[in-house]
Structure formats: structure tokens, C-alpha cells
Design an enzyme around this catalytic site. Sequence first.
Site, short mmCIF file in Angstrom:
data_model
loop_
_atom_site.label_atom_id
_atom_site.label_comp_id
_atom_site.label_asym_id
_atom_site.label_seq_id
_atom_site.Cartn_x
_atom_site.Cartn_y
_atom_site.Cartn_z
N ASN A 1 5.67 1.39 -24.52
CA ASN A 1 6.01 0.19 -25.17
C ASN A 1 4.88 -0.87 -24.99
OD1 ASN A 1 6.54 -0.54 -22.63
ND2 ASN A 1 8.92 -1.13 -23.22
N ARG B 1 4.66 -5.49 -29.07
CA ARG B 1 5.28 -4.30 -28.92
C ARG B 1 5.40 -3.72 -30.46
NH1 ARG B 1 9.30 -5.69 -24.08
NH2 ARG B 1 7.89 -4.59 -22.54
N LYS C 1 0.13 -1.53 -20.41
CA LYS C 1 0.48 -0.24 -19.76
C LYS C 1 -0.81 0.71 -20.16
CE LYS C 1 5.34 -1.21 -19.39
NZ LYS C 1 6.85 -0.74 -19.93
N HIS D 1 4.32 -4.94 -20.24
CA HIS D 1 5.27 -5.15 -19.08
C HIS D 1 5.27 -6.72 -18.73
CE1 HIS D 1 7.90 -5.48 -15.38
NE2 HIS D 1 6.83 -6.38 -15.08
N THR E 1 11.94 -4.52 -26.02
CA THR E 1 11.65 -3.53 -25.16
C THR E 1 11.30 -2.28 -26.29
OG1 THR E 1 12.66 -4.29 -23.40
CG2 THR E 1 11.97 -1.78 -23.50
N GLU F 1 5.90 -9.96 -8.25
CA GLU F 1 5.03 -9.19 -9.09
C GLU F 1 3.61 -9.39 -8.93
OE1 GLU F 1 8.25 -7.41 -12.24
OE2 GLU F 1 6.85 -8.75 -13.12
N ARG G 1 7.40 -13.02 -22.74
CA ARG G 1 8.41 -12.46 -23.08
C ARG G 1 8.78 -12.35 -24.76
NH1 ARG G 1 10.38 -9.56 -19.60
NH2 ARG G 1 12.48 -8.93 -20.77
N PHE H 1 15.65 7.17 -15.87
CA PHE H 1 14.29 6.98 -16.50
C PHE H 1 13.29 6.73 -15.23
CE2 PHE H 1 16.15 2.58 -16.98
CZ PHE H 1 15.20 1.95 -16.24
N TYR I 1 8.29 -0.33 -9.00
CA TYR I 1 9.34 -0.16 -9.98
C TYR I 1 10.54 0.30 -9.13
CZ TYR I 1 6.79 -0.74 -14.21
OH TYR I 1 6.38 -1.36 -15.39
#
Length: 137
Positions: free
Chosen positions: A112, A102, A9, A115, A91, A126, A85, A57, A49
Site C-alpha cells: 500500500n 494510496r 514502502k 506508512h 489503508t 518511530e 494520514r 499478517f 512492527y
Amino acid sequence: MEQTLSIIKPDAVAKNVVGKILDRFESAGLKIAATKKVQLTQADAEAFYAVHASRPFFKDLVEFMISGPVVVSVLEGVDAMAKNRELMGATNPKEAAPGTIRADFADSIDANAVHGSDSLENAEIEISFFFAQREIC
């Protein structure tokens, strides 16, 4: 072999830790089958998204994701989705296990760092959002 999508990100790109994050994937046995740096438009972020469009949010998430470039990658390997993950961590970086991406690179639950696809079905959707099949090796 599974494939999953990873997005580094804008906050992590701005911190210049892209190489460190990509190294974590490779060191964990994941292959980077495709990667590129892109600047999302508002329409891109809203479409990607869209599943969160009704959540409070959503607007902030879209604004954050267009605030700077992102690095999108297709990760490939045995149990790639679960492994990614696990590498990412929780998260909320304050709840992320030490040594996760993270925990090491994220500033907040919003900024964070990364993704990752949350299911194999979503990974397929995706990946096709960002990559043509010919770009994945």
C-alpha cells in the site's frame, strides 16, 4: 510544529515514485526535516512492527518490508500527523479517496505504498527508531 514519520514502502520505491510522493508532502505544506533510503533487515522490521507481532499478517508484513529498500522521512508542520494520514488515504487503496497517495500508487492492502504514524506518541517512537536527533533539521 508537529513531527511525524513517513515510510515509502518497497513497492513504491520499486515503481520509482519516491519523488512524486515527497512532492505531495511538500505541496501540502509539510517540511521534510529528514529523509534517507534504507534496506531494513528482518530484525529491523520485526522490531519496528512489534506491536503487530501477534496478528496473522505480521510475517507477511515483515517479509514485504524487507523485500526492497524503503525511504523514511520526518515530516514537520502544523497538524503534520493528520495531514500525512489524509494525504496517504485509506489503508486499502480500493477504499482510498481519489488523489491520495494510496489511490494513485498502491496495488493492494498489503502493498500500500506508504506508512504514516498513527499518533503523536507513536510518531516520536518511530522517528527515534530511524533517526538520531542530529539528523533532523
